[in-house]
Write a protein that holds these residues in place. Structure first.
Motif, short mmCIF file in Angstrom:
data_model
loop_
_atom_site.label_atom_id
_atom_site.label_comp_id
_atom_site.label_asym_id
_atom_site.label_seq_id
_atom_site.Cartn_x
_atom_site.Cartn_y
_atom_site.Cartn_z
N ALA A 145 12.17 -11.81 42.76
CA ALA A 145 12.89 -10.79 42.28
C ALA A 145 13.10 -11.03 41.49
O ALA A 145 12.91 -12.01 41.20
CB ALA A 145 14.12 -10.33 43.20
N GLU A 146 13.77 -9.91 40.26
CA GLU A 146 13.92 -11.34 38.74
C GLU A 146 15.25 -11.30 38.47
O GLU A 146 15.13 -11.94 37.33
CB GLU A 146 14.21 -8.79 38.42
CG GLU A 146 13.30 -8.46 38.15
CD GLU A 146 12.36 -6.89 38.67
OE1 GLU A 146 11.96 -6.69 38.39
OE2 GLU A 146 12.98 -7.55 40.04
N ASP A 147 16.20 -11.55 39.67
CA ASP A 147 17.03 -12.70 39.61
C ASP A 147 17.24 -13.63 40.19
O ASP A 147 18.02 -14.32 40.67
CB ASP A 147 18.58 -11.85 40.31
CG ASP A 147 18.61 -11.03 41.56
OD1 ASP A 147 17.48 -11.00 42.28
OD2 ASP A 147 19.52 -10.70 41.82
N GLY A 254 12.87 1.29 29.67
CA GLY A 254 13.55 0.01 30.10
C GLY A 254 14.75 -0.47 29.46
O GLY A 254 15.31 0.10 28.51
N GLN A 255 15.85 -0.78 30.71
CA GLN A 255 17.63 -1.28 29.78
C GLN A 255 17.80 -2.48 28.73
O GLN A 255 16.78 -3.73 29.55
CB GLN A 255 18.46 -0.72 30.74
CG GLN A 255 18.45 0.94 30.99
CD GLN A 255 18.65 1.47 30.25
OE1 GLN A 255 20.03 1.28 29.29
NE2 GLN A 255 17.97 2.83 29.97
N PRO A 256 17.72 -2.48 27.20
CA PRO A 256 18.16 -3.56 26.69
C PRO A 256 19.03 -4.63 27.86
O PRO A 256 19.51 -3.96 28.32
CB PRO A 256 18.61 -3.11 24.91
CG PRO A 256 18.72 -2.31 24.94
CD PRO A 256 18.64 -1.01 26.31
N GLY A 257 18.54 -5.92 27.64
CA GLY A 257 19.16 -7.06 28.19
C GLY A 257 18.96 -7.05 29.97
O GLY A 257 18.88 -8.14 30.41
N GLU A 258 17.86 -6.32 30.69
CA GLU A 258 17.48 -6.29 31.56
C GLU A 258 16.04 -6.98 31.54
O GLU A 258 15.19 -7.03 30.57
CB GLU A 258 17.43 -4.85 32.11
CG GLU A 258 18.38 -3.95 32.21
CD GLU A 258 19.01 -4.81 33.72
OE1 GLU A 258 18.76 -5.58 34.43
OE2 GLU A 258 20.48 -4.69 33.60
N ILE A 259 16.01 -6.94 32.71
CA ILE A 259 13.99 -7.93 32.88
C ILE A 259 13.47 -6.85 34.36
O ILE A 259 14.22 -6.40 35.46
CB ILE A 259 14.06 -9.32 33.47
CG1 ILE A 259 12.70 -9.85 33.56
CG2 ILE A 259 14.76 -9.36 35.01
CD1 ILE A 259 13.03 -11.45 33.55
N TYR A 260 12.58 -6.86 33.74
CA TYR A 260 11.22 -6.24 34.71
C TYR A 260 10.74 -6.91 35.79
O TYR A 260 9.12 -7.70 34.16
CB TYR A 260 11.35 -4.61 34.17
CG TYR A 260 12.52 -3.97 33.80
CD1 TYR A 260 13.37 -3.36 35.24
CD2 TYR A 260 12.32 -4.20 32.79
CE1 TYR A 260 13.76 -2.22 34.75
CE2 TYR A 260 13.70 -3.23 32.26
CZ TYR A 260 14.27 -2.09 33.84
OH TYR A 260 15.47 -1.54 32.72
N ASN A 261 9.89 -7.03 36.61
CA ASN A 261 8.49 -7.11 37.02
C ASN A 261 7.91 -6.68 37.34
O ASN A 261 7.79 -5.10 37.57
CB ASN A 261 8.27 -7.64 38.52
CG ASN A 261 9.75 -9.18 38.85
OD1 ASN A 261 9.62 -9.88 38.09
ND2 ASN A 261 9.67 -9.08 40.47
#
Length: 356
Positions: A145-147, A254-261
Motif C-alpha cells: 500500500a501507499e502507506d 492527484g492531490q498535492p502531498g499524496e502518493i499513488y501506486n
C-alpha cells in the motif's frame, strides 16, 4: 483520448524525457493533449536522443537538471512538471553511490527548491519507487500500500535516494506549498527501453538493464534466460503506456502531498515472465537457474491499486502477455538501433559480440 482541458496551452517540463518512461510520456502528451510547449531536460546518461519526439512544440535541453545554468533558464510560467530523471538503476548505484547521489538526490533537491516559489505551477509529479517500500519476503506477498512502513535498511543507494526525493518533496510541500504528487512506480516495461543506452556506468547492467528487455533480447537470439534463484521472485509488471496514462492522471487529478501506486495489482513471477517471453519469441533455449543476486533481498512484491483507482480513476489496461507481444515487436523493429548502443560497451561487456 484523454480530456486535455488542463493541458490546453500549458507549458510542461519533463525531466528525463529522453528516457524510457519519460519519452513515452512525452509522445502521449503531444498526441493526446493541446499543450503549448514541452520542455525536455535530459543529460543522456542512461537514455538516448532517438527517443525524443519530433514536434515543433518540443524544446530539448541536453544536460542535468542539477546544472544551475539550466535551472536558471527554465521559464517561470511552467504549468506542469514531471520529474522522471534518475541514475539507472540499482546495480549502477551499488557500483557508484556518489554518481547516484549526484543524479538522483541532488537533482531532486535542486529542482524542488527552484520550483518552490513558482506560483503558476499546478502540479509536480515525482517518480517514486515501489521497491523502496515493499516488504522483503520470499514467502507469500501482500500488495504494498501507499502507506506501507519504510525501513531504514535498503538494498541499494538507488532505493535510498528515491526515498530521499519523496522526503524533500514532502518538505517543500509542507513548508512552501509545492504542489508535489508522488507516483510510485512498479516494474515498468515496453517500447523505447534501449539496452546499452547512454554512458558506461561501471557495470554490465549498463547493457543488461531491466529483466524484460534483457530476456526479450536474449530470447530473440536463441539464448537461455537466466533465472536468479530459479525465478521465484515476483514483480508487478506494468506496460509503459499504462504508466504514461497514470502519470498524466497524477498531474490532472492527484492531490498535492499524496502518493499513488501506478501498478497492475498482479503478481507475476520471473519464471512465468521468462515462459511468456520464450513462448512469444519461439525461443527453444529455455531457462537456466542462476544463484541469487547477493544484493537483492526483495523477493516477492506487487502494488495495491485501490487508491489510484478511486482517486485518479486509473487502472492498467494492458496485461502482461499483450504487453510482451508489443515489446517483442518493437524490439524486432529497432534491432539495429539497440545493437549499436550495446556494441558501444562491448569492450566492457564481451557477451554483446554474440549477438552480431
Amino acid at each position: 483520448m484523454m480530456s486535455d482541458s488542463n493541458f490546453s496551452q500549458a507549458k510542461v517540463l519533463v525531466v528525463g524525457g529522453a528516457g524510457f518512461v519519460g519519452s513515452n510520456l512525452c509522445h502521449k502528451l503531444l498526441a493526446d493533449t493541446q499543450l503549448k510547449e514541452l520542455i525536455i531536460v535530459d543529460n543522456l546518461l542512461s537514455s538516448d536522443e532517438s527517443n525524443l519526439p519530433a514536434d515543433d512544440r518540443v524544446a530539448f535541453i541536453k544536460g542535468s537538471i542539477a546544472d544551475d545554468a539550466i535551472l536558471h533558464e527554465l521559464p517561470y510560467d511552467l504549468d506542469y512538471v514531471f520529474h522522471l530523471a534518475c541514475y539507472h538503476g540499482n546495480q549502477s548505484s551499488i557500483v557508484n553511490p556518489l554518481e547516484d547521489h549526484q543524479n538522483n538526490t541532488l537533482t531532486s533537491l535542486k529542482l524542488f527548491e527552484k520550483l518552490s516559489g513558482n506560483t503558476s505551477l499546478k502540479k509536480l509529479v515525482y517518480a517514486a519507487a515501489g521497491c523502496a517500500v515493499a516488504e522483503k519476503t520470499f514467502d507469500k506477498a501482500n500488495a504494498t500500500a501507499e502507506d506501507a512502513p519504510v525501513s531504514l535498511f535498503h538494498d541499494s543507494p538507488y532505493s535510498i535516494s528515491k526515498l530521499i526525493g519523496e522526503m524533500y518533496g514532502n518538505y517543500f510541500y509542507q513548508q512552501f506549498g509545492l504542489p508535489f504528487v508522488k507516483a510510485r512506480f512498479q516494474n515498468v516495461y515496453g517500447p523505447k527501453e534501449i539496452l546499452g543506452a547512454g554512458d558506461w556506468r561501471g557495470t554490465k547492467h549498463t547493457v543488461w538493464r531491466n529483466v524484460t528487455p534483457t530476456f526479450i533480447w536474449k530470447a530473440l537470439h536463441h539464448q537461455s534466460l537466466p533465472l536468479d534463484k530459479g525465478g521465484v521472485a515476483t514483480r508487478d509488471f506494468i506496460y509503459v503506456e499504462d504508466m504514461a496514462r497514470g502519470l498524466i492522471a497524477c498531474a490532472l487529478k492527484g492531490q498535492p502531498g499524496e502518493i499513488y501506486n501506478l501498478a497492475t495489482g498482479t503478481e507475476t513471477s520471473i519464471a512465468e515472465l521468462a515462459s511468456i517471453i520464450n513462448q512469444t519469441t519461439g525461443n527453444r533455449a529455455g531457462t537456466s537457474v542462476e544463484k541469487a543476486r547477493d544484493w537483492d533481498r526483495s523477493g516477492r512484491r506487487f502494488g495495491l491499486i485501490t487508491k489510484a483507482k478511486k482517486e485518479l480513476g486509473f487502472e492498467a489496461q494492458v496485461d502482461v502477455r499483450d504487453g510482451i507481444e508489443k515489446t517483442v515487436q518493437w524490439t524486432k523493429e529497432n534491432r539495429d538501433v539497440i545493437l549499436s548502443k550495446m556494441k558501444a560497451h562491448q569492450g566492457q561487456v564481451p557477451e554483446v559480440q554474440e549477438y552480431e
